[in-house]
Write a protein that holds these residues in place. Structure first.
Motif, PDB file in Angstrom:
ATOM      1  N   ALA A  52       0.822  -1.210   0.000  1.00 19.37           N
ATOM      2  CA  ALA A  52       0.000   0.000   0.000  1.00 19.37           C
ATOM      3  C   ALA A  52       0.857   1.260   0.000  1.00 19.37           C
ATOM      4  O   ALA A  52       1.979   1.276   0.487  1.00 19.37           O
ATOM      5  N   SER A  53       0.286   2.336  -0.555  1.00 21.09           N
ATOM      6  CA  SER A  53       0.958   3.631  -0.558  1.00 21.09           C
ATOM      7  C   SER A  53       0.219   4.602   0.353  1.00 21.09           C
ATOM      8  O   SER A  53       0.260   5.798   0.159  1.00 21.09           O
ATOM      9  N   ASP A  54      -0.527   4.056   1.318  1.00 16.56           N
ATOM     10  CA  ASP A  54      -1.340   4.894   2.191  1.00 16.56           C
ATOM     11  C   ASP A  54      -0.744   5.045   3.579  1.00 16.56           C
ATOM     12  O   ASP A  54      -1.426   5.416   4.517  1.00 16.56           O
ATOM     13  N   GLY A  55       0.546   4.735   3.703  1.00 17.39           N
ATOM     14  CA  GLY A  55       1.200   4.862   4.997  1.00 17.39           C
ATOM     15  C   GLY A  55       1.180   3.581   5.804  1.00 17.39           C
ATOM     16  O   GLY A  55       1.765   3.529   6.889  1.00 17.39           O
ATOM     17  N   THR A  56       0.514   2.530   5.299  1.00 15.81           N
ATOM     18  CA  THR A  56       0.439   1.269   6.038  1.00 15.81           C
ATOM     19  C   THR A  56       1.463   0.266   5.547  1.00 15.81           C
ATOM     20  O   THR A  56       1.533  -0.854   6.060  1.00 15.81           O
ATOM     21  N   GLY A  57       2.259   0.649   4.547  1.00 15.00           N
ATOM     22  CA  GLY A  57       3.354  -0.200   4.085  1.00 15.00           C
ATOM     23  C   GLY A  57       2.892  -1.568   3.641  1.00 15.00           C
ATOM     24  O   GLY A  57       1.879  -1.706   2.969  1.00 15.00           O
ATOM     25  N   ARG A  58       3.632  -2.599   4.062  1.00 13.68           N
ATOM     26  CA  ARG A  58       3.318  -3.966   3.673  1.00 13.68           C
ATOM     27  C   ARG A  58       2.583  -4.723   4.778  1.00 13.68           C
ATOM     28  O   ARG A  58       2.624  -5.956   4.838  1.00 13.68           O
ATOM     29  N   ALA A  59       1.898  -3.985   5.620  1.00 15.84           N
ATOM     30  CA  ALA A  59       1.110  -4.636   6.680  1.00 15.84           C
ATOM     31  C   ALA A  59       0.033  -5.515   6.057  1.00 15.84           C
ATOM     32  O   ALA A  59      -0.452  -5.243   4.964  1.00 15.84           O
ATOM     33  N   ASP A  60      -0.313  -6.590   6.755  1.00 15.43           N
ATOM     34  CA  ASP A  60      -1.359  -7.496   6.279  1.00 15.43           C
ATOM     35  C   ASP A  60      -2.618  -6.687   5.999  1.00 15.43           C
ATOM     36  O   ASP A  60      -3.144  -5.999   6.878  1.00 15.43           O
ATOM     37  N   ARG A  61      -3.120  -6.752   4.753  1.00 16.80           N
ATOM     38  CA  ARG A  61      -4.268  -5.933   4.379  1.00 16.80           C
ATOM     39  C   ARG A  61      -5.523  -6.313   5.157  1.00 16.80           C
ATOM     40  O   ARG A  61      -6.442  -5.506   5.307  1.00 16.80           O
ATOM     41  N   VAL A  84      -5.562  -6.898   8.330  1.00 18.16           N
ATOM     42  CA  VAL A  84      -5.437  -6.090   9.543  1.00 18.16           C
ATOM     43  C   VAL A  84      -5.802  -4.637   9.235  1.00 18.16           C
ATOM     44  O   VAL A  84      -6.551  -3.998   9.986  1.00 18.16           O
ATOM     45  N   VAL A  85      -5.290  -4.119   8.120  1.00 12.66           N
ATOM     46  CA  VAL A  85      -5.560  -2.729   7.754  1.00 12.66           C
ATOM     47  C   VAL A  85      -7.049  -2.505   7.525  1.00 12.66           C
ATOM     48  O   VAL A  85      -7.627  -1.512   8.002  1.00 12.66           O
ATOM     49  N   GLU A  86      -7.695  -3.430   6.803  1.00 12.21           N
ATOM     50  CA  GLU A  86      -9.128  -3.276   6.527  1.00 12.21           C
ATOM     51  C   GLU A  86      -9.950  -3.351   7.807  1.00 12.21           C
ATOM     52  O   GLU A  86     -10.924  -2.604   7.974  1.00 12.21           O
ATOM     53  N   ALA A  87      -9.589  -4.245   8.709  1.00 10.23           N
ATOM     54  CA  ALA A  87     -10.309  -4.351   9.984  1.00 10.23           C
ATOM     55  C   ALA A  87     -10.148  -3.067  10.794  1.00 10.23           C
ATOM     56  O   ALA A  87     -11.110  -2.569  11.393  1.00 10.23           O
ATOM     57  N   LEU A  88      -8.948  -2.517  10.794  1.00  9.97           N
ATOM     58  CA  LEU A  88      -8.698  -1.277  11.530  1.00  9.97           C
ATOM     59  C   LEU A  88      -9.462  -0.115  10.905  1.00  9.97           C
ATOM     60  O   LEU A  88      -9.990   0.747  11.618  1.00  9.97           O
ATOM     61  N   ARG A  89      -9.548  -0.091   9.582  1.00 11.64           N
ATOM     62  CA  ARG A  89     -10.328   0.961   8.925  1.00 11.64           C
ATOM     63  C   ARG A  89     -11.788   0.900   9.370  1.00 11.64           C
ATOM     64  O   ARG A  89     -12.423   1.935   9.620  1.00 11.64           O
ATOM     65  N   LYS A  90     -12.340  -0.293   9.429  1.00 15.77           N
ATOM     66  CA  LYS A  90     -13.736  -0.448   9.846  1.00 15.77           C
ATOM     67  C   LYS A  90     -13.928   0.043  11.278  1.00 15.77           C
ATOM     68  O   LYS A  90     -14.915   0.719  11.588  1.00 15.77           O
ATOM     69  N   VAL A  91     -12.983  -0.307  12.139  1.00 14.04           N
ATOM     70  CA  VAL A  91     -13.072   0.121  13.540  1.00 14.04           C
ATOM     71  C   VAL A  91     -13.010   1.644  13.637  1.00 14.04           C
ATOM     72  O   VAL A  91     -13.780   2.271  14.381  1.00 14.04           O
ATOM     73  N   VAL A  92     -12.117   2.256  12.879  1.00 11.57           N
ATOM     74  CA  VAL A  92     -11.986   3.718  12.891  1.00 11.57           C
ATOM     75  C   VAL A  92     -13.245   4.366  12.321  1.00 11.57           C
ATOM     76  O   VAL A  92     -13.744   5.372  12.843  1.00 11.57           O
TER      77      VAL A  92
END
Length: 273
Positions: A163-172, A174-182
């Protein structure tokens, strides 16, 4: 009567005055429309939104048929092939027309003017099953949501995407779950980052199963939270957070005049008498 959208964007396919139009551009209070016969017209935004029968048939986000340059560059060939396969089917399901022929005839079973989204989803699931590629309705809906949100890149396995959104190569996942929580935190009272972390972990467990998705370290979680919640005031004042969430996205685009006098600007600012 169809619900009114909050925003209108260039590229939207809309129904107005009994015909389908594409929103070519927006500027100030004017909207430039082009119908299927390539006839252009300019109408006032307020008049368009309040017209009987007006509706956004297909948002611009799902009508983009050309992926951003380099969006799939560097990904494994099989992942790219799979994403493009999904894109073809989803574009057809959402617009009624094949990806390769966006101005061609609308397939009756995918016509947004007469079939609800669920009817089109069921028709596509049945079509794929008949072709020997069984896809559950849940998976189809998930892929459709990802496509609408992120375009063709959303159709790639999250674990393969950088990703180029500041989340680097983090497991997507995890990123999607965190987006939903936010996202869900917008209208809630402010809580600590640790509460958000626990919510994210519960969401990952419910969506993927216990222990399936490796959890990030504390430092990685805070880095991801900072990237995902940038500008949203997630850990700050709830009032400010809600106020920011109510601000509309960018609404105006470029309105290009082909001839002098084709477009007239109107000052809608109220002035004291």
């Amino acid at each position: 009567m169809p619900s009114r959208p909050r925003l209108l964007r260039a590229g939207d396919l809309v129904r107005f005055d009994g015909r389908l139009h594409t929103v070519a551009a927006l500027e100030g209070t004017a909207v430039r429309l082009v119908d299927e016969g390539q006839s252009a017209s300019v109408v006032m935004l307020a008049h368009l939104l309040s017209s009987d029968g007006f509706e956004v048939v297909t948002p611009a986000s799902v009508r983009t048929v050309v992926p951003p340059a380099g969006a799939l560059e560097g990904l494994p060939a099989k992942a790219v092939e799979r994403a493009e396969w999904w894109q073809r089917h989803l574009v057809e399901m959402l617009t009624g027309r094949p990806l390769e022929d966006p101005h061609g005839s609308v397939k009756p079973e995918y016509d947004p003017a007469v079939c609800s989204l669920r009817q089109r989803e069921l028709a596509k699931a049945a079509e794929l099953a008949a072709a020997g590629t069984a896809v559950s309705l849940t998976v189809l809906q998930d892929m459709r949501a990802r496509f609408e949100r992120e375009g063709v890149l959303g159709l790639v396995d999250p674990r393969l995407r950088a990703a180029s959104d500041g989340t680097g190569r983090a497991d997507r996942r995890v990123v999607e779950a965190l987006r939903k929580v936010v996202d869900e935190q917008t209208d809630r009272s402010t809580v600590s980052a640790q509460v958000l972390r626990r919510r994210m972990e519960r969401l990952l467990e419910s969506e993927h199963g216990p222990g399936v998705v490796p959890l990030p370290s504390r430092a990685t979680f805070y880095r991801l939270l900072k990237a995902v919640s940038s500008g949203r005031h997630t850990l700050g004042s709830a009032r400010t957070r809600r106020s920011l969430a109510k601000q509309p996205d960018g609404m105006f685009g470029q309105l290009t005049a082909a001839r002098p006098g084709e477009v007239m600007e109107i000052d809608s600012t109220p002035h004291p008498r």
